[in-house]
Scaffold this active site. Structure first.
Site, PDB file in Angstrom:
ATOM      1  N   ARG A 271      20.868  68.567 -35.357  1.00  0.00           N
ATOM      2  CA  ARG A 271      21.827  68.425 -36.446  1.00  0.00           C
ATOM      3  C   ARG A 271      23.123  69.177 -36.176  1.00  0.00           C
ATOM      4  NH1 ARG A 271      20.027  67.465 -42.442  1.00  0.00           N
ATOM      5  NH2 ARG A 271      21.966  66.675 -43.266  1.00  0.00           N
ATOM      6  N   CYS A 272      23.635  68.978 -34.972  1.00  0.00           N
ATOM      7  CA  CYS A 272      24.973  69.486 -34.690  1.00  0.00           C
ATOM      8  C   CYS A 272      25.515  68.655 -33.562  1.00  0.00           C
ATOM      9  CB  CYS A 272      24.946  70.949 -34.268  1.00  0.00           C
ATOM     10  SG  CYS A 272      24.258  71.228 -32.639  1.00  0.00           S
TER      11      CYS A 272
ATOM     12  N   GLU B  35      26.500  67.246 -39.951  1.00  0.00           N
ATOM     13  CA  GLU B  35      26.019  68.389 -39.185  1.00  0.00           C
ATOM     14  C   GLU B  35      26.696  69.692 -39.541  1.00  0.00           C
ATOM     15  OE1 GLU B  35      26.655  66.335 -35.567  1.00  0.00           O
ATOM     16  OE2 GLU B  35      24.607  65.598 -35.538  1.00  0.00           O
TER      17      GLU B  35
ATOM     18  N   GLN C   1      17.469  57.002 -31.656  1.00  0.00           N
ATOM     19  CA  GLN C   1      18.772  57.287 -32.267  1.00  0.00           C
ATOM     20  C   GLN C   1      19.881  56.526 -31.547  1.00  0.00           C
ATOM     21  OE1 GLN C   1      17.700  61.896 -32.989  1.00  0.00           O
ATOM     22  NE2 GLN C   1      19.794  61.418 -33.576  1.00  0.00           N
TER      23      GLN C   1
END
Lengths: 806, 150
Positions: free
Chosen positions: A384-385, A760, A237
């Protein structure tokens, strides 16, 4: 219709710029099975790696015998910590300033820990040889509970840290203690609590879960001994950060390392960190001179690469008897597993947990977080935050509900009277953030009206009467959430990872015929960057999005950037894209003026062209300007049309949203049904409404999974109890609720295009929303807190514990 | 994990007790047992192939017998390692009670499993263990009965 007669609106529509629901250009590839993922990469002579992993959660490694494994046909090498030690690679630094064993060095600290790395000519031979490696373990007492880990006589987990009473984030007060992080004003908060009309107190646990992307982590390391160049393909990522880290760890010069992130099948934080597989593959490739591939299987992914959450949040919230919140106190015990491998900016060992005052104007607050070692897998990534924001949002949204119960108030009204008002922005929070913009009351009213809140409450009350009268066994729960995210890390002045400032970048080249390529320091894992970044540029430089290639993930070609996680792509790289576009436009303006034989100031940008002010029939399109940039000798101007921007954001962005869930719960079976899920998101300027909607559907589905069933569970022996998709809940279309999306637009005042990031928000907002719905259903029977995940058994147990089974 | 059951064996208590201490009988009755070597009257080494759900592995282990209280009771504890498949340890308390011309064998066993076996097999392990112990005692009863009749 030609350029001359089209209206500006028609020309703008042709660009497919910002605001257009442009179809994702990536999907042509993905829907035809033409994506190129790490496991699709096949190089000549490639070898395959596989790990021997510990079956024990805590044990001394007495011996590792690789002799039988070496006899398996096709096996080239078996690496152990002893082989890596002379290179200094048996341990590696983590992103959180701790260090982590690459291969077990004397002991293992979690089940599934890497003990040896087998390299063979094919994947099957490697797997066969893994079974032949004989490891002798001596079991040690296991501690999986972070509170027990801090007891005086708890087993010492990290013997390597013995005597080191200072860690990367300050003093350690116990052998299993990692750090204490404090924010806000402790004394003032305690004084507020002591003098408050009402104080609600609760322990809120956000259980351990896992991002579990569809594609697991993996890499292919290819050392070319002739050129001395290492090419590392991987599911990264943050490819540029990986290049720098690999250079620092291995001693290879950074220009001799090329990191390539090809198509990535979902990341969600799982693919931010550095893993043993990467180090071992690189070493194996250097040793053998051949490319080495390592791809983890699903069990390995769930067992060993980064988990998320596992925060025990003890909260106290103070209010006046009218419900005006006066103070918030939080003490969090953070279970980090065997090593602290959180992927947080360096100065934030608990991420942005200090956003836990949420959407509310809370004048006084205090937060302390204790990081603790246990015999569990390391990680603690932002699933996902933005860093620990979903924990913070869950905490405050539960505390609001608990306070509403204590006050006997409606939870929607309690939120409304405590929201930060529109006129208070930029808002300085008690825990140190400056919220950029927001209009919470408008969003809240819109959401309540959209679902018909008052009617829902009446229906719920009627249902309760029917339940009590024995007419039904189903209750209705109404879950409310108003969340505020903090994304777009971040300003280099306070955000770095391993010393790398968290700016991002975009480089644009306009081709002579008026098309373009843009390269960014980020990397899409399914977010649709190739679609949306082209749209930003289309609006900024007047070249149709369809004529712009967006490329990311190759460190030899893309400008340096810190990658994609924490919803930072649009806030940071998106800003860089707009800024680079504006540089292009500035030069284009000079070229246009020269071509039109007027002064620079006498032309202005008009969608896809520069026009002479007051004489719109005299213009040069961007296409014409691009050609001239390369092929006309323009006095005082270099040929070419290129720009690069490195963007250091002045502040984070603060997207927010109002979510409402209506759930039917069968008291006798624990079965739930999501009857309605309404999600209003305000992510500032909206680049592509279709992509936003897709992001919300995806994030809300992950949130649904987390709240309603997904967990990483361990037994007392440290056995990982959810290492397969049989036990680890991933919703299919059968379980997934139907979502109703909505929006308001409050642009970020400091972002070049006003965008805030959205990927997110739905995970951050939906988890408390689902959970609050479950709690709300049982509120009339005295339930204040029941920990997630709310699977069928746990919901049944709530009802049973409340005596609802008669 | 705990397993409890009882079975009636049509043989005298002493015969049952002796059979429980006979490596040949045990080897024949333990499902998947490939090897059982007696190192001393109370120490045995076993190789057993076990399959739980998708995990199949050869476990090697040491079993220690506790013969105090013979022939009314019999204890055993052991630990087996299956390499990559995981490990298991546990023990059992067996009591023998005369019942006419037969014997009631009651067992109370507990086991802990770890590693892949525990991860993959957690849903299956109780059932598998019950099936295996039932298979053992059925075969044991049959063997003892046959021996007693012979």
């Amino acid at each position: 219709m030609n350029d001359q007669v089209m209206s500006p609106e028609q020309r703008a529509a042709n660009l497919k710029g910002m605001g257009c629901a442009r179809k994702r250009v990536e999907d042509v590839r993905f829907t035809q099975g033409k994506g190129r993922y790490v496991d699709d990469i096949k190089l000549d002579g490639m070898l395959f790696g596989d790990f021997v992993r510990s079956p024990y959660a805590h044990a001394r490694v007495v011996s590792v015998d690789t002799s039988e494994a070496m006899k398996v046909p096709g096996v080239v090498a078996v690496l152990t910590a002893q082989d890596l030690a002379p290179l200094g690679l048996h341990w590696m630094p983590t992103l959180a300033g701790d260090r982590q064993m690459v291969l077990a060095d004397g002991k293992v600290l979690f089940q599934g820990q890497e003990v040896a790395f087998v390299v063979a000519s094919d994947r099957y031979a490697a797997a066969d040889a893994v079974e032949k490696v004989v490891v002798e373990y001596e079991e040690l007492p296991v501690v999986v509970d972070p509170f027990k880990a801090l007891e005086p006589d708890a087993p010492v987990l990290r013997e390597d840290l013995e005597g080191k009473m200072t860690g990367a984030h300050g003093p350690r007060r116990h052998h299993n203690h990692i750090f204490t992080w404090e924010q806000g004003d402790k004394d003032a908060t305690e004084a507020v609590l002591a003098g408050a009309d009402v104080v609600a107190e609760e322990m809120v646990y956000y259980h351990r879960t896992h991002p579990s992307p569809l594609e697991t982590c993996g890499c292919v390391a290819a050392m070319d001994k002739v050129t001395g160049k290492l090419t590392l393909y991987g599911t990264f990522q943050a490819p540029h950060a990986i290049r720098t880290v690999v250079s620092l760890i291995s001693g290879l010069a950074e220009h001799n390392i090329r990191v390539i992130s090809p198509d990535i099948g979902g990341g969600f934080g799982n693919k931010v960190g550095a893993y043993s597989g990467y180090v071992c593959s690189v070493v194996a490739s250097i040793v053998t001179g051949k490319p080495v591939k390592w791809v983890e299987d699903r069990m390995e992914n769930l067992m060993s690469t980064a988990f998320a959450r596992d925060y025990w949040m003890h909260g106290k919230i103070a209010a006046t008897k009218e419900g005006k919140i006066t103070g918030l106190w939080c003490h969090t015990t953070a279970d980090h597993g065997g090593f602290d491998a959180c992927a947080d900016p360096t100065k934030f060992p608990a991420g942005f947990m200090n956003i836990c005052t949420g959407s509310y104007d809370i004048p006084t607050a205090y937060l302390a977080v204790d990081g603790v070692y246990t015999n569990k897998a390391p990680g603690g990534v932002a699933y996902r935050c933005s860093f620990r924001v979903t924990e913070a949002a869950y905490f405050i949204e539960r505390m609001i509900e608990v306070l509403a119960i204590k006050l006997g108030m409606d939870a929607a009204e309690l939120r409304r009277i405590n929201f930060i008002r529109k006129d208070q922005f930029p808002y300085q929070s008690a825990l140190g953030w400056e919220y950029d913009s927001g209009d919470y009351h408008t969003a809240w009213e819109k959401a309540l009206n959209a679902v018909g809140y008052d009617a829902l409450r009446k229906e719920q009350a009627q249902r309760l009467e029917d339940f009590k009268a024995g007419k039904t066994r189903k209750l209705i729960g109404i879950g409310l959430t108003h969340f505020t995210e903090i994304v777009g890390a971040g300003p280099v002045k306070n955000c770095d990872i391993l010393g790398l400032g968290m700016f991002d970048s975009c480089e644009i080249r306009i081709h002579p015929t008026g098309s373009a390529i843009a390269r960014l320091g980020t990397i899409s894992q399914g977010q649709g960057h190739a679609t949306t970044f082209a749209q930003i540029l289309a609006s900024e430089i007047g070249i149709p999005a369809d004529n712009i290639t967006v490329e990311e993930g190759d460190t030899d070609t893309a400008p340096y950037g810190l990658g994609t996680y924490g919803s930072r792509s649009t806030p940071v790289a998106g800003a860089a894209t707009a800024m680079a576009g504006r540089k292009i436009r500035a030069k284009a303006q000079m070229i246009a003026a020269w071509l039109l034989e007027v002064h620079d100031d006498d032309v202005e940008f008009d969608v896809d062209r520069f026009v002479v002010k007051g004489a719109p029939e005299r213009f040069k399109t961007m296409k014409e300007i691009a050609f001239a940039a390369y092929n006309q000798a323009i006095p005082g101007l270099e040929p070419g049309l290129e720009a690069v921007s490195y963007y250091d954001p002045p502040n984070m962005t603060y997207p927010f949203g109002a979510y409402i869930c209506v759930m039917e719960i069968d008291v006798d079976t624990g079965v739930h049904e999501v009857r309605q899920f309404y999600a209003l998101d305000d992510c500032g300027t909206r680049i592509n409404p279709m992509v936003i909607e897709g992001q919300i559907h995806g994030g809300a589905t992950e949130g649904y999974a987390i709240a309603m069933g997904q967990e990483i569970a361990y037994d007392d022996m440290g056995n990982h109890k959810s290492a397969t998709l049989m036990d680890f809940f991933i919703p299919t279309s059968w379980e997934t609720p139907t979502y109703q999306t909505d929006f308001t637009v409050t642009p970020s005042p400091h972002h070049p295009i006003g965008a805030k990031g959205v990927g997110e928000s739905p995970n951050v907002g939906s988890v408390p929303c689902f959970s609050n719905a479950v709690h709300d259903a049982f509120r009339p029977f005295g339930l204040t807190q029941s920990h997630m995940p709310h699977d069928q058994w746990r919901i049944w147990k709530i009802a049973n514990d409340l005596g609802l089974h008669g | 994990m705990e397993l409890k059951d009882e079975i009636r064996i049509p043989a005298s208590k002493q015969v049952v007790y002796d059979a429980l201490n006979d490596p040949e009988v045990l080897k024949a009755c333990i499902p998947g047992c490939e090897e059982l070597i007696q190192h001393s009257p109370t120490e045995l080494e076993a190789k057993v192939v076990l399959k739980v759900g998708p995990v199949k592995a050869r476990f090697t282990g040491v079993v220690t017998l506790d013969q105090a209280g013979a022939p009314d009771r019999f204890g055993l504890s052991g630990e087996g390692k299956g390499g990559a498949a995981g490990f298991a340890k546990g023990g059992a308390e067996v009591t023998l009670t005369e019942d006419g011309d037969g014997t009631i064998l009651r067992y109370d066993a507990r086991a802990e499993v770890g590693g892949k076996l525990a991860q993959l097999g957690s849903r299956l392990i109780q059932g598998t263990a019950q099936k295996l112990s039932a298979a053992f005692f059925e075969k044991f009863a049959a063997t003892v009965t046959a021996d007693a009749e012979a």
